[in-house]
Design a protein around this motif. Structure first.
Motif, PDB file in Angstrom:
ATOM      1  N   ILE A 136      -1.907  -2.958   6.184  1.00 53.44           N
ATOM      2  CA  ILE A 136      -1.319  -1.731   6.723  1.00 53.44           C
ATOM      3  C   ILE A 136      -0.201  -2.068   7.691  1.00 53.44           C
ATOM      4  CG2 ILE A 136      -1.751   0.240   8.221  1.00 53.44           C
ATOM      5  CD1 ILE A 136      -4.472   0.495   6.990  1.00 53.44           C
ATOM      6  N   LEU A 158      -3.479   5.701  22.315  1.00 53.23           N
ATOM      7  CA  LEU A 158      -2.546   4.739  22.926  1.00 53.23           C
ATOM      8  C   LEU A 158      -1.339   5.434  23.546  1.00 53.23           C
ATOM      9  CD1 LEU A 158      -2.239   1.629  20.602  1.00 53.23           C
ATOM     10  CD2 LEU A 158      -3.169   1.770  22.889  1.00 53.23           C
ATOM     11  N   LEU A 196      -3.306  -3.538  16.942  1.00 55.55           N
ATOM     12  CA  LEU A 196      -4.590  -3.577  17.639  1.00 55.55           C
ATOM     13  C   LEU A 196      -5.737  -3.508  16.629  1.00 55.55           C
ATOM     14  CD1 LEU A 196      -5.364  -3.811  20.533  1.00 55.55           C
ATOM     15  CD2 LEU A 196      -5.498  -1.343  20.682  1.00 55.55           C
ATOM     16  N   ARG A 197      -5.593  -2.647  15.639  1.00 61.06           N
ATOM     17  CA  ARG A 197      -6.620  -2.566  14.593  1.00 61.06           C
ATOM     18  C   ARG A 197      -6.746  -3.918  13.890  1.00 61.06           C
ATOM     19  NH1 ARG A 197     -10.283   1.090  14.422  1.00 61.06           N
ATOM     20  NH2 ARG A 197     -10.581   0.443  12.292  1.00 61.06           N
ATOM     21  N   LYS A 218       2.019  -0.701  17.267  1.00 60.47           N
ATOM     22  CA  LYS A 218       1.116  -1.300  18.256  1.00 60.47           C
ATOM     23  C   LYS A 218      -0.338  -0.974  17.916  1.00 60.47           C
ATOM     24  CE  LYS A 218       4.311  -1.300  22.127  1.00 60.47           C
ATOM     25  NZ  LYS A 218       4.816  -0.437  23.202  1.00 60.47           N
ATOM     26  N   ALA A 219      -0.549   0.287  17.565  1.00 64.03           N
ATOM     27  CA  ALA A 219      -1.923   0.678  17.202  1.00 64.03           C
ATOM     28  C   ALA A 219      -2.391  -0.110  15.990  1.00 64.03           C
ATOM     29  CB  ALA A 219      -1.976   2.173  16.910  1.00 64.03           C
ATOM     30  N   ALA A 220      -1.491  -0.264  15.011  1.00 67.46           N
ATOM     31  CA  ALA A 220      -1.867  -1.000  13.806  1.00 67.46           C
ATOM     32  C   ALA A 220      -2.172  -2.453  14.149  1.00 67.46           C
ATOM     33  CB  ALA A 220      -0.749  -0.920  12.780  1.00 67.46           C
ATOM     34  N   GLU A 261      -9.753   4.029   7.261  1.00 65.14           N
ATOM     35  CA  GLU A 261      -9.061   3.087   8.144  1.00 65.14           C
ATOM     36  C   GLU A 261      -7.823   3.743   8.750  1.00 65.14           C
ATOM     37  OE1 GLU A 261      -9.632   0.292   9.466  1.00 65.14           O
ATOM     38  OE2 GLU A 261      -7.626   0.191  10.326  1.00 65.14           O
ATOM     39  N   VAL A 283      -7.405  -5.332   5.155  1.00 69.07           N
ATOM     40  CA  VAL A 283      -6.733  -4.032   5.019  1.00 69.07           C
ATOM     41  C   VAL A 283      -5.826  -3.745   6.209  1.00 69.07           C
ATOM     42  CG1 VAL A 283      -7.098  -1.584   4.693  1.00 69.07           C
ATOM     43  CG2 VAL A 283      -8.733  -3.197   3.752  1.00 69.07           C
ATOM     44  N   GLN A 284      -6.356  -4.022   7.418  1.00 70.59           N
ATOM     45  CA  GLN A 284      -5.583  -3.696   8.620  1.00 70.59           C
ATOM     46  C   GLN A 284      -4.269  -4.474   8.637  1.00 70.59           C
ATOM     47  OE1 GLN A 284      -8.767  -4.270   8.494  1.00 70.59           O
ATOM     48  NE2 GLN A 284      -9.794  -2.583   9.514  1.00 70.59           N
ATOM     49  N   ARG A 285      -4.364  -5.722   8.204  1.00 73.81           N
ATOM     50  CA  ARG A 285      -3.165  -6.551   8.172  1.00 73.81           C
ATOM     51  C   ARG A 285      -2.176  -5.997   7.149  1.00 73.81           C
ATOM     52  NH1 ARG A 285      -2.106 -10.967   5.221  1.00 73.81           N
ATOM     53  NH2 ARG A 285      -0.469 -12.285   6.055  1.00 73.81           N
ATOM     54  N   GLY A 314     -11.931   3.041  23.819  1.00 72.26           N
ATOM     55  CA  GLY A 314     -12.685   1.859  23.398  1.00 72.26           C
ATOM     56  C   GLY A 314     -12.397   0.606  24.176  1.00 72.26           C
ATOM     57  N   TRP A 315     -11.228   0.514  24.787  1.00 76.58           N
ATOM     58  CA  TRP A 315     -10.911  -0.750  25.438  1.00 76.58           C
ATOM     59  C   TRP A 315     -11.520  -0.876  26.818  1.00 76.58           C
ATOM     60  CZ3 TRP A 315      -7.037   2.590  23.638  1.00 76.58           C
ATOM     61  CH2 TRP A 315      -6.517   3.463  24.589  1.00 76.58           C
ATOM     62  N   MET A 330     -13.222  -3.125  22.263  1.00 77.02           N
ATOM     63  CA  MET A 330     -13.196  -2.001  21.339  1.00 77.02           C
ATOM     64  C   MET A 330     -14.212  -2.186  20.227  1.00 77.02           C
ATOM     65  SD  MET A 330      -9.185  -1.235  21.099  1.00 77.02           S
ATOM     66  CE  MET A 330      -9.368   0.297  20.265  1.00 77.02           C
ATOM     67  N   LEU A 378       1.812   3.918   1.640  1.00 75.78           N
ATOM     68  CA  LEU A 378       1.687   4.612   2.921  1.00 75.78           C
ATOM     69  C   LEU A 378       2.837   5.590   3.116  1.00 75.78           C
ATOM     70  CD1 LEU A 378       0.657   1.718   5.295  1.00 75.78           C
ATOM     71  CD2 LEU A 378      -0.787   3.291   4.030  1.00 75.78           C
ATOM     72  N   LEU A 394      -6.804   4.487  12.574  1.00 77.80           N
ATOM     73  CA  LEU A 394      -5.512   4.059  13.116  1.00 77.80           C
ATOM     74  C   LEU A 394      -4.820   5.215  13.826  1.00 77.80           C
ATOM     75  CD1 LEU A 394      -3.145   2.066  13.285  1.00 77.80           C
ATOM     76  CD2 LEU A 394      -2.416   2.893  11.068  1.00 77.80           C
ATOM     77  N   LEU A 439       0.856  -1.187   0.000  1.00 83.16           N
ATOM     78  CA  LEU A 439       0.000   0.000   0.000  1.00 83.16           C
ATOM     79  C   LEU A 439       0.893   1.238   0.000  1.00 83.16           C
ATOM     80  CD1 LEU A 439      -2.425  -1.108   2.828  1.00 83.16           C
ATOM     81  CD2 LEU A 439      -2.969  -1.034   0.414  1.00 83.16           C
ATOM     82  N   LEU A 450      -6.482   6.021  17.108  1.00 83.28           N
ATOM     83  CA  LEU A 450      -6.139   4.996  18.090  1.00 83.28           C
ATOM     84  C   LEU A 450      -4.714   5.192  18.582  1.00 83.28           C
ATOM     85  CD1 LEU A 450      -6.794   2.423  19.565  1.00 83.28           C
ATOM     86  CD2 LEU A 450      -6.073   1.138  17.575  1.00 83.28           C
TER      87      LEU A 450
END
Lengths: 210, 274
Positions: free
Chosen positions: B51, A49, B84-85, B80-82, A38, B47-49, A106-107, B157, A12, A42, A10, A45
């Motif tokens: 990313i 975090l 978690l997503r 870490k955030a990614a 998405e 998608v998350q994976r 959220g957690w 979440m 990014l 991220l 991707l 989040l």
């Protein structure tokens, strides 16, 4: 090795200062807009975090007491305003408390948020109703029973009352009956619901006759 | 010479035969393999994976060596955030698989669905198992012990997200409801005003003609309504009659958008005044 190591590349890009992840070639096709949303999730989040110890979400329990205390404070001041008949202020303060409760990370356990918001929405519904704003009251009462259906007689009653006031008898009947089914007739507020149902039936009769 | 030629014919025959068999077999096998491989995956792209892996392999685009040394490509917190997503999406998928499995097995037993579908499903299941294991391993690599709680957190979440979404949807109805209510209020008011005008129009000429006959005029103009509703409406007609002006906007249920009802209210009002 296996397919677990295969991934789609991707485009990014990491912003070196804010550490936000963005698309390096922003385009407007549907696939990339989904990707962009998405990425926004991220980044949000990530920011959330950053405030946690060791930058991972703590286990669901115990809860950070700071936010709960703030919400309680706001609710208390809203209750005080309501008691002084400052209904507009009360509704506004309840709104702040609701926003605060919605903003919980959220957690944290979802049941906690549900309980808290059920009470706040029910109270705000009452504040709206005192200003004869039936639509706002109805929407909040609906939110409240959505959050917590059982043990929430007040919200059921308020929602039904708003519908009655707007002359939406059929809807009111359905709403109150659903509340009665869940709460039971023998419960504390059940009697009030039965009373309201009687009012609804009367209204229906009157409408039919006309 | 003649000997060689006669020998070449059977050899050529054999060669052609074996060659064609070999090509057929290899083609067939290749096609079968591609078909099995190209079975549509159960889920769309993760998608998350993607990313997450992209971030892992993201190289700093600037080739100034000093900057590269200072900071690694992506800070760990972002990874870490990614992760978690990614775990959240995994939970969604695992739940989906779990809910679909029984129904699919039953359909397969009855022969309602093909084998292909089942193959795709089992492959997805296997992939998800591996994926979950991978996420737990990655989480433990970042912070020891996170593997135990990452899916717990991700589950909360996910539920929180769903809940917020529902609340938002409910609150979004507010505008629509408000518009409806404004319209209805305006309608009832208009109707009410029309009724009032009609009453006034009826009343004024009769008043002009002779003032003594005026009280009878409104009643005569709508002779049916009072008699039909007088008995039924009296218990509550007394209260609305007094507070008609405010209650017309505040509590339209009693008006309910029907002109006849309005007529009765006005009637009661008129009579109450006189």
């Amino acid at each position: 090795m296996s397919s677990i190591d295969i991934y789609n590349p991707l485009p990014l890009h990491l912003d070196p200062t804010s550490k936000a992840i963005t698309l390096s070639h922003p385009t407007t096709s549907t696939a990339t807009t989904a990707l962009a949303t998405e990425l926004t999730a991220l980044n949000t989040l990530h920011r959330a975090l950053l405030e946690t110890p060791s930058q991972i979400p703590p286990p669901p329990l115990p809860i950070n007491p700071k936010r709960s205390a703030q919400i309680t404070k706001l609710r208390d001041s809203a209750n005080a305003a309501y008691r002084k008949n400052h209904f507009g202020d009360a509704a506004r303060l309840y709104g702040y408390a609701i926003d605060m409760a919605l903003g919980r990370p959220g957690w944290e356990p979802v049941t906690l948020a549900r309980d808290e918001l059920a009470a706040l929405y029910a109270n705000r519904a009452q504040a709206w109703m005192s200003q004869r704003l039936w639509v706002e009251g109805l929407v909040d009462a609906r939110c409240s029973v959505e959050s917590k259906a059982v043990g929430n007689v007040k919200a059921w009653w308020r929602g039904g009352k708003c519908l009655v006031e707007m002359g939406r008898w059929e809807e009111a009947g359905r709403f109150v009956e659903r509340g009665l089914e869940i709460e039971g007739r023998e419960s504390e507020g059940g009697k009030e619901l039965v009373g309201l149902l009687g009012e609804v039936r009367e209204g229906l009769e009157r409408k039919k006759r006309v | 010479m003649v000997d060689w030629l006669s020998l070449a014919v059977p050899f050529a025959y054999l060669g052609v035969l074996l060659g064609s068999l070999a090509t057929f077999s290899s083609l067939y096998r290749k096609r079968k393999a591609t078909k099995a491989f190209s079975l549509e995956p159960w889920f769309p792209a993760h998608v998350q994976r993607d990313i997450y892996f992209n971030l892992l392999h993201l190289d700093p685009p600037k080739d100034s060596g000093s900057k590269e040394k200072k900071s690694p490509a992506v800070p760990e917190s972002v990874l870490k955030a990614a992760l978690l997503r990614r775990a959240i999406e995994d939970i969604k998928r695992v739940m989906q698989l779990r809910s679909q499995k029984q129904a699919l097995a039953m359909l397969l037993q009855r022969g309602s669905v093909g084998d292909d579908l089942w193959q795709r499903f089992t492959r997805a299941e296997k992939e998800m198992e591996e994926e979950v294991r991978d996420v737990v391993a990655e989480a433990n690599a970042y912070v020891p012990g996170w593997g135990q709680t990452i899916f717990q957190s991700a589950n909360e979440m996910l539920n929180n997200d769903l809940y917020r979404e529902r609340m938002e949807k409910e609150q979004a109805k507010l505008e629509e409801e408000r518009k409806w209510w404004e319209k209805k209020k305006a309608n009832t008011q208009e109707e009410f005003m029309k009724e009032l005008d009609a009453e006034a129009a009826n009343a004024t000429p009769s008043r002009k003609q002779s003032e003594s006959s005026a009280p009878a005029a409104p009643a005569a103009a709508t002779p049916t309504t009072p008699t039909a509703t007088s008995g039924a409406a009296t218990p509550n007609s007394s209260t609305p009659a007094i507070k008609t002006p405010e209650s017309s906007s505040g509590a339209p249920p009693s008006v309910a958008g029907s002109s006849d009802d309005d007529g009765v209210l006005v009637e009661a009002d008129e009579q109450g005044k006189k």
